[in-house]
Write a protein that holds these residues in place. Structure first.
Motif, PDB file in Angstrom:
ATOM      1  N   ILE A 238      61.974   5.842 -18.998  1.00 23.13           N
ATOM      2  CA  ILE A 238      62.947   5.470 -17.853  1.00 23.13           C
ATOM      3  C   ILE A 238      62.305   3.782 -17.697  1.00 23.13           C
ATOM      4  N   GLY A 239      60.986   3.667 -17.551  1.00 20.17           N
ATOM      5  CA  GLY A 239      60.162   2.524 -17.497  1.00 20.17           C
ATOM      6  C   GLY A 239      60.805   1.230 -18.464  1.00 20.17           C
ATOM      7  N   GLU A 240      61.049   1.653 -19.470  1.00 18.81           N
ATOM      8  CA  GLU A 240      61.519   0.784 -20.608  1.00 18.81           C
ATOM      9  C   GLU A 240      62.747  -0.263 -20.004  1.00 18.81           C
ATOM     10  N   ALA A 241      63.585   0.575 -19.256  1.00 16.89           N
ATOM     11  CA  ALA A 241      64.578   0.057 -18.764  1.00 16.89           C
ATOM     12  C   ALA A 241      64.480  -1.164 -17.657  1.00 16.89           C
ATOM     13  N   PHE A 242      63.201  -0.974 -17.138  1.00 16.15           N
ATOM     14  CA  PHE A 242      62.650  -1.889 -15.772  1.00 16.15           C
ATOM     15  C   PHE A 242      61.599  -2.604 -16.356  1.00 16.15           C
ATOM     16  N   GLY A 243      61.064  -2.970 -17.515  1.00 17.05           N
ATOM     17  CA  GLY A 243      60.051  -3.621 -17.976  1.00 17.05           C
ATOM     18  C   GLY A 243      58.699  -3.226 -18.022  1.00 17.05           C
ATOM     19  N   PHE A 244      58.471  -1.747 -17.624  1.00 15.80           N
ATOM     20  CA  PHE A 244      57.206  -1.081 -17.646  1.00 15.80           C
ATOM     21  C   PHE A 244      56.642  -1.078 -19.293  1.00 15.80           C
ATOM     22  N   PRO A 245      55.679  -1.079 -19.627  1.00 18.03           N
ATOM     23  CA  PRO A 245      55.043  -0.715 -20.813  1.00 18.03           C
ATOM     24  C   PRO A 245      55.435   0.536 -21.068  1.00 18.03           C
ATOM     25  N   VAL A 246      55.867   0.882 -22.451  1.00 16.78           N
ATOM     26  CA  VAL A 246      56.422   2.002 -23.024  1.00 16.78           C
ATOM     27  C   VAL A 246      55.296   3.200 -22.753  1.00 16.78           C
ATOM     28  N   GLY A 247      55.824   4.234 -22.231  1.00 13.01           N
ATOM     29  CA  GLY A 247      54.902   5.239 -21.929  1.00 13.01           C
ATOM     30  C   GLY A 247      54.407   5.474 -20.539  1.00 13.01           C
ATOM     31  N   THR A 248      54.932   4.496 -19.809  1.00 10.01           N
ATOM     32  CA  THR A 248      54.369   4.473 -18.320  1.00 10.01           C
ATOM     33  C   THR A 248      54.996   5.537 -17.589  1.00 10.01           C
ATOM     34  N   ASN A 249      54.224   6.447 -16.874  1.00  9.83           N
ATOM     35  CA  ASN A 249      54.472   7.804 -16.251  1.00  9.83           C
ATOM     36  C   ASN A 249      55.080   7.233 -14.757  1.00  9.83           C
ATOM     37  N   LEU A 250      56.295   7.300 -14.496  1.00 12.89           N
ATOM     38  CA  LEU A 250      57.004   6.819 -13.370  1.00 12.89           C
ATOM     39  C   LEU A 250      57.213   7.998 -12.204  1.00 12.89           C
ATOM     40  N   THR A 251      56.830   9.215 -12.437  1.00 12.23           N
ATOM     41  CA  THR A 251      57.194  10.477 -11.810  1.00 12.23           C
ATOM     42  C   THR A 251      57.320  10.136 -10.411  1.00 12.23           C
ATOM     43  N   PRO A 402      57.176   2.681  -3.298  1.00 15.30           N
ATOM     44  CA  PRO A 402      55.781   3.473  -3.216  1.00 15.30           C
ATOM     45  C   PRO A 402      56.122   5.060  -3.853  1.00 15.30           C
ATOM     46  N   GLU A 403      55.054   5.470  -4.395  1.00 12.81           N
ATOM     47  CA  GLU A 403      55.318   6.975  -4.882  1.00 12.81           C
ATOM     48  C   GLU A 403      55.463   7.971  -3.720  1.00 12.81           C
ATOM     49  N   GLU A 404      56.225   8.958  -4.478  1.00 17.18           N
ATOM     50  CA  GLU A 404      56.662  10.201  -3.282  1.00 17.18           C
ATOM     51  C   GLU A 404      56.073  11.391  -4.234  1.00 17.18           C
ATOM     52  N   GLN A 405      56.032  12.657  -3.325  1.00 19.67           N
ATOM     53  CA  GLN A 405      55.916  14.030  -3.991  1.00 19.67           C
ATOM     54  C   GLN A 405      57.322  14.667  -4.092  1.00 19.67           C
ATOM     55  N   PRO A 406      57.285  15.427  -5.141  1.00 15.93           N
ATOM     56  CA  PRO A 406      58.478  16.333  -5.058  1.00 15.93           C
ATOM     57  C   PRO A 406      58.701  17.508  -4.006  1.00 15.93           C
ATOM     58  N   ASP A 407      59.759  18.102  -3.778  1.00 15.15           N
ATOM     59  CA  ASP A 407      60.017  19.187  -2.877  1.00 15.15           C
ATOM     60  C   ASP A 407      59.259  20.281  -3.896  1.00 15.15           C
ATOM     61  N   HIS A 408      58.011  20.736  -3.359  1.00 15.60           N
ATOM     62  CA  HIS A 408      57.251  21.598  -4.091  1.00 15.60           C
ATOM     63  C   HIS A 408      57.737  22.909  -4.433  1.00 15.60           C
ATOM     64  N   MET A 409      58.588  23.526  -3.728  1.00 19.60           N
ATOM     65  CA  MET A 409      59.126  24.932  -4.049  1.00 19.60           C
ATOM     66  C   MET A 409      59.655  24.817  -5.535  1.00 19.60           C
ATOM     67  N   LEU A 410      60.354  23.899  -5.779  1.00 23.26           N
ATOM     68  CA  LEU A 410      60.976  23.841  -7.278  1.00 23.26           C
ATOM     69  C   LEU A 410      60.281  22.661  -7.717  1.00 23.26           C
ATOM     70  N   GLY A 411      59.136  22.087  -7.504  1.00 22.43           N
ATOM     71  CA  GLY A 411      58.887  20.809  -8.060  1.00 22.43           C
ATOM     72  C   GLY A 411      57.282  20.619  -8.514  1.00 22.43           C
ATOM     73  N   ALA A 412      56.708  21.586  -8.034  1.00 21.88           N
ATOM     74  CA  ALA A 412      55.111  21.559  -8.223  1.00 21.88           C
ATOM     75  C   ALA A 412      55.128  21.748  -9.931  1.00 21.88           C
ATOM     76  N   TYR A 413      54.274  21.352 -10.812  1.00 23.78           N
ATOM     77  CA  TYR A 413      54.287  21.426 -12.092  1.00 23.78           C
ATOM     78  C   TYR A 413      52.826  21.741 -12.703  1.00 23.78           C
ATOM     79  N   GLN A 531      52.431  10.059 -25.659  1.00 18.99           N
ATOM     80  CA  GLN A 531      50.778   9.980 -24.954  1.00 18.99           C
ATOM     81  C   GLN A 531      50.912   9.841 -23.253  1.00 18.99           C
ATOM     82  N   GLY A 532      52.053   9.516 -22.828  1.00 21.19           N
ATOM     83  CA  GLY A 532      52.341   9.418 -21.423  1.00 21.19           C
ATOM     84  C   GLY A 532      52.403  10.866 -20.776  1.00 21.19           C
ATOM     85  N   LEU A 533      52.922  11.615 -21.535  1.00 21.35           N
ATOM     86  CA  LEU A 533      53.035  13.123 -21.280  1.00 21.35           C
ATOM     87  C   LEU A 533      51.636  13.834 -21.424  1.00 21.35           C
ATOM     88  N   TYR A 534      50.851  13.717 -22.535  1.00 22.13           N
ATOM     89  CA  TYR A 534      49.596  14.064 -22.527  1.00 22.13           C
ATOM     90  C   TYR A 534      48.586  13.819 -21.696  1.00 22.13           C
TER      91      TYR A 534
END
Lengths: 583, 156
Positions: A238-251, A402-413, A531-534
């Motif tokens: 999704i970062g590609e739509a906002f000008g981030f370098p390809v593969g940037t992890n924006l979780t 700023p980055e946030e965390q998921p709701d871990h109950m169904l979000g931790a991985y 590569q971003g995922l690995y």
């Protein structure tokens, strides 16, 4: 390697023999424009915009399909060539509706860019936009044949790359249009909704079926408790739509943006991927080590693949993992487990999935099993492209949020969950857990790199407790049939299967190259997204799905154990032959 | 009218299957048998010859020769070759279109008439020329075309 030496625009070039003029020109920083040529596809010389002049003869040739020859002197740009290109673009415009402002591809359209580059301010040609109806019958991809420029990319993608043969060229000359064979809708055709046609279309002729308005409407509804999940491949594209370098992890930024948009809980499909692995690895070990039902086991996370199999290869149903795809598992648990824990009436929960995929839009209603919670488990599935637009509409500055965390109950991985988004990832994740199930210990090295990379069919042998596990990984539906043929042949001869475990993803590169991802994907981009995922896999707290404590908790508190009756009810599905017509 | 039961398809497929580039010939045979290329016959042919339906439609819609719908009982062909065109063939098409309520390339709802335009049929001296089934109408006048066509149909 033999090379050829030639001159392009007065500049010397040396390229391997067989390199086209279009490719060779890049070496001397010359961009030859083209609308039909795509790096994934072989040239068809359809659009004619890439014409160049051969100095010796004065002839013009198409650069996309003409190999550079030794001693050739090529001119790519002169006033006459530019005028011809302008003329072609003008002709295309005369047949194209002037609807840029209301088009899904506005500011992201290759034809629009070409028009801007040539600065065609007015045209003397009469407009002859064909009167052809919009086809939204699949509710996954939208086909607006009026906007087609007959470049043929979608046809090559559908017929050759994906081997689906839903789309073809009908009629000829100025009447040429893209359509399913005969006067039927896409939903009645063999279309599997993979959306690769939309990902390769240079204009707005084929797009995702836009459901962002529905999501906004539900988010505004005070009666509803809207929850959301994002698929692995979305975060690195999704970062590609906002000008981030390809593969940037924006979780983390995506979690934050989704909360600001109004979602009450932000889950992660990666959690569902971990859950899928627990179920699927148990399924595999039951078959592999305990001889229950047939081998090979074939993965079922990809809805376009499931649709393809039910349409064309229903004899493979006994081999299919009964596991639902990860987002369906999260959907089912959101309306049961989460609803109980958070004390929310499941009827009020509205689950939105954000997927790299157009076929997920179809999957959420593919059978009654998708209502295992008693409600539709996932209410709407939108693509990465739709989410990118929604974030922009919401005025969220993704760069600085700023980055946030998921709701871990169904979000931790775990890292195993995150690599689901690339070809080979499901196999690698499953092998990690299967290894543990058979040996009682985690694999000494969790990287099963034989599954990685963009080769169409990857094969490997892995040793688990002295037993050889033979695996195959295929991506791009056009690569699947050779694999299935070998399985069939072995079955007919009564031989042992060529592989024990097969992973299939419909899109080239897997979900990172999904039909709902930002436009412009090529193998170069697919590799970077993967590569971003690995990277996230190696950086995470847990590498194996079974080590995710929230997965352990959902089994302890709610599901019991993998393949339990409750797990079967909520997390598994059935397949039936759905023949349309044999292509 | 031929039913669309593709009884003859296996024979046609067998005849052409292993010959390179023979799809058009097989489709010719199919149209010869049924008067057009019925969809289920095309599907069956494709299955037997290993050709996707999408490819068959690319061919049958590319060439004017192939028909995708059952033509009418009486096929009216108006020559639009240069000589006939200059001698007033478009007016003949217009008159027939108006009377029959169909455009060129279409069939009347009662399946009695199919109107089509064809290119030169090789008797320019008789322009403008219209054929009704096998019968040739020469030097046709707009005012008389409808009656002449009906007369041919009656006699057929």
């Amino acid at each position: 390697m033999t090379t050829v030496k030639a001159i392009i625009n007065g500049l010397p070039v040396e390229v391997p023999e067989g390199t086209t003029i279009l490719e060779a020109a890049k070496q001397v920083s010359v961009k030859i424009p083209a609308l039909c040529k795509h790096p994934d596809l072989h040239p068809t010389a359809a659009c004619g915009i890439c014409i160049v002049r051969i100095k010796a003869t004065g002839r013009t040739l198409r650069a996309c399909c003409t190999p550079l020859e030794h001693g050739m002197e090529v001119i790519t740009h002169d006033p006459e060539i530019v005028a011809v290109r302008r003329g072609i673009v003008e002709l295309m415009m005369s047949k194209h509706p002037n609807e840029c402002l209301t088009c899904a591809r506005n500011q992201n359209c290759e034809l629009q860019t070409m028009c801007a580059d040539f600065n065609i301010e007015k045209s003397d040609l009469d407009s002859i936009v064909p009167d052809l109806p919009l086809d939204e019958s699949t509710k996954a991809v939208s086909l607006d044949p009026r906007k087609c420029i007959s470049c043929g990319r979608c046809i090559q993608v559908c017929q050759e790359m994906q081997n689906v043969w839903a789309l073809c060229f009908m009629e000829r000359g100025i009447e040429t249009r893209i359509a399913p064979a005969g006067d039927i809708s896409l939903a009645e055709s063999p279309c599997v909704k993979c959306g690769q046609c939309s990902a390769h279309c240079p204009t707005g002729a084929i797009t995702e079926y836009d459901e962002a308005p529905t999501v906004w409407q539900k988010l505004m509804d005070p009666e509803l408790h809207c929850v959301v999940q994002i698929a692995p491949a979305v975060r690195v594209a999704i970062g590609e739509a906002f000008g981030f370098p390809v593969g940037t992890n924006l979780t983390g930024k995506l979690y934050a943006a989704l909360r600001r948009m109004g979602f009450k809980a932000v889950f992660d499909t990666n959690f569902g991927a971990d859950l899928t692995i627990l179920e699927e690895a148990h399924e595999f070990v039951e078959r592999f080590a305990h001889g229950k039902s047939e081998l090979p086991l074939i993965t079922s996370c990809c809805p376009a693949w499931v649709d393809f199999m039910e349409k064309y290869h229903a004899d493979m149903i006994p081999h299919f993992s009964t596991c639902k795809s990860p987002h369906e598992m999260v959907g089912a648990l959101a309306k049961t487990y989460y609803a109980q824990q958070a004390k929310i009436d499941p009827q009020r929960i509205f689950m939105v999935s954000i997927m790299p995929c157009t076929a997920k839009k179809f999957e959420i209603q593919r059978s009654e099993d998708m209502r295992s919670s008693g409600y539709q488990d996932v209410d709407v599935s939108i693509t990465t492209r739709e989410l990118a637009r929604m974030i922009k509409q919401a005025g969220i500055d993704l760069r600085s949020i700023p980055e946030e965390q998921p709701d871990h109950m169904l979000g931790a991985y775990s890292g195993a969950g995150t690599i689901f988004g690339t070809t080979g990832g499901v196999m690698e994740a499953a092998l990690r857990t299967a290894y543990k199930l058979v040996t009682g210990a985690n694999p000494p090295r969790p990287d099963f790199t034989v599954t990685r990379g963009l080769k169409g069919v990857k094969e490997g042998r892995i040793e688990i407790a002295g037993k050889e596990v033979r695996i195959a990984v295929a991506h791009g539906l056009g690569n699947v049939e050779s694999v299935l043929e070998r399985v069939r042949a072995a079955k007919q001869k009564g031989e042992t299967p060529p592989w024990h475990f097969i992973e299939v993803m419909a899109c080239p590169g897997g979900c990172v190259g999904g039909g709902g991802q930002p436009y412009g994907a090529t193998d170069e981009l697919r590799v970077k997204r993967a590569q971003g995922l690995y990277q996230e896999d190696t950086a995470g707290l847990w590498r194996c799905s079974h080590d995710n404590p929230y997965i352990q908790k959902v089994y302890a508190d709610f599901l019991g154990h993998p393949l339990s009756e409750k797990a079967h009810h909520l997390l598994h599905t059935h397949y039936i032959p759905r023949p349309v017509y044999q292509r | 009218m031929a039913a669309t039961a593709p009884a003859d398809v296996p024979a046609i497929a067998k005849k052409w299957k292993d010959k390179r580039g023979s799809l058009i010939m097989a489709l010719h045979d199919l149209q010869g048998r049924y008067g057009y290329v019925p969809r289920d016959a095309a599907l069956e042919l494709g299955k037997l010859m290993g050709v996707p339906l999408a490819r068959i439609y690319e061919v049958t819609t590319f060439y004017n020769f192939f028909k995708l719908e059952a033509p009418g009982k009486h096929i009216i062909s108006v020559c639009m070759g240069t000589a006939c065109y200059l001698k007033g063939a478009p007016e003949l098409v217009a008159r027939l279109s108006e009377k029959l309520g169909i455009k060129a390339g279409e069939t009347t709802p009662d399946k009695q008439f199919h109107l089509q335009q064809v290119r030169c049929i090789g008797c320019c001296g008789l322009a403008p020329v219209v054929t009704v089934n096998e019968k040739v109408l020469a030097k046709v006048k707009p005012a008389e075309i409808v009656d002449q066509v009906y007369a041919c149909a009656k006699g057929a």
